[in-house]
Enzyme design. Sequence first.
Site, PDB file in Angstrom:
ATOM      1  N   CYS A  71     -24.519   0.919   0.070  1.00 54.49           N
ATOM      2  CA  CYS A  71     -25.895   0.452   0.217  1.00 54.49           C
ATOM      3  C   CYS A  71     -26.090  -0.830   1.032  1.00 54.49           C
ATOM      4  O   CYS A  71     -26.752  -0.833   2.065  1.00 54.49           O
ATOM      5  CB  CYS A  71     -26.509   0.239  -1.165  1.00 54.49           C
ATOM      6  SG  CYS A  71     -26.549   1.692  -2.213  1.00 54.49           S
ATOM      7  N   HIS A 136     -31.830  -5.621  -1.456  1.00 55.28           N
ATOM      8  CA  HIS A 136     -30.366  -5.560  -1.548  1.00 55.28           C
ATOM      9  C   HIS A 136     -29.657  -6.249  -0.389  1.00 55.28           C
ATOM     10  O   HIS A 136     -28.551  -5.883  -0.001  1.00 55.28           O
ATOM     11  CB  HIS A 136     -29.911  -4.097  -1.640  1.00 55.28           C
ATOM     12  CG  HIS A 136     -28.643  -3.925  -2.426  1.00 55.28           C
ATOM     13  ND1 HIS A 136     -27.786  -2.874  -2.247  1.00 55.28           N
ATOM     14  CD2 HIS A 136     -28.097  -4.682  -3.423  1.00 55.28           C
ATOM     15  CE1 HIS A 136     -26.765  -2.968  -3.070  1.00 55.28           C
ATOM     16  NE2 HIS A 136     -26.931  -4.062  -3.792  1.00 55.28           N
TER      17      HIS A 136
END
Length: 464
Positions: A71, A136
């Site tokens: 990710c 993130h």
Amino acid sequence: MKKPLVVLLTICFHFVCLAQEKPNIVLLFADDAGYADFGFQGSKEMKTPNLDKLASQGVRFTQAYVTHPTCGPSRAGLITGKYQYRFGYEENNVPTYMSKVSAVDGPEMGLPLGEVTVADYLKEQGYVTGFFGKWHLGGADRFHPTKRGFDEFYGFRGGARSYFEYTESPKEPLNKMEQGFGNFEEHNGYLTDALAQETSEFIEINGKAKKPFFAFLSFNAVHTPMDAKAEDLDQFPHLTGKRKIVAAMTLALDRAIGKVLDKLKELGLDDNTIVVFTNDNGGPTDANASSNHPLSGIKATHLEGGIRVPFLMKYPGTLKPGTVYGKPISTFDLLPTFYSAAGGNTKNLKGLDGVDLIPYLMGKTKGRPHETLFWKRDARAAMRKGDWKLIRFPDRPAELFYLPEDERELNNLADSEPERVRKMYKELFVWETTLERPRWLLKKVYERRDVERTDAFWPKYKPD
């Protein structure tokens, strides 16, 4: 005096019209979705009518890659238009288990402040920019989306959270919902729907104001936890377990995307909006029952199933609807592609690895956008050169595959192509010597786990 004045006004009107003709840009970004888990990718189980329609209206890419199979680094490569390895963003960005592993831990891990983002570049071109969903890319305030080129933010700074509102503060504070900077308040209802609603409102406000906008809708769907609405689960009575849940989550994802696309159409903006849909990495089949068929591998591996992703691009009036593009591209191509479409000169972009895809898609530029692509994590690495792919392992000799005849990577040709292996291995090493050292590191146990996942989801080691 009247004639020069008329000429001047005509010129001014011309340039105003040109400014208003800048295309809006909407990036729809899924999380941990399987390569095969969409109707336009051939799925007979998933229900994705809105994405299937988008595929018919634009270009479907059959060899689209991410810059990393997990990710955080994948997002870092996309948002900067370059290999994130160049600035030390090699390992995953997961604050919850990083304590005392690296010099930089927890919220202090993030996209280096010296890196320019796609939002920074588009703001230079007069765009209003908004980010919605999973960030993130750093939890500390200095890494916040509103400090990295985005005018608006609605989402969470962490990597995975409940799809339903928290009634108590979450164990990981970075997963709290946030509106703007520092205004923490949980959403109502199902998060996938809420993100679509916020994005649609952003589009409406700026569309009516006739301001060109960039909306980055970064879903956390279909990442764990496995949360789905009861009415969505009811649509899949023939499925069970996690497969049923991921199907319901994918349906919600498609519905949310449909809401955004419908808003563009309602406002008369769809003919002047670039829409891209893609995903951050291969599906983690062991975690969410996603399918990467027919590719081998899953998230966190360098097999095709870990790094090749679904990818659609609609650009009305420029790209021919219903077409397929089969040459390798990367998500780091989005930055220069968007910048060029916004009126920027890509010659002004320094140090990027991505290219403007539009000339290739229109046939104006021949050849491949990329002859060579690289991936790396710790001792593992992979390289695609032309149609050949080399994978380097920490626990066995490197393996070589010819992808046009072996996209599942089952036939290792290293023994029959020793000279090619030698040259590619050396080129991979030379590339690695140009990179920064990682800014943080995972515990070694996680690297061992991902090597084991490689074998577990590689049919050459595990029978179909």
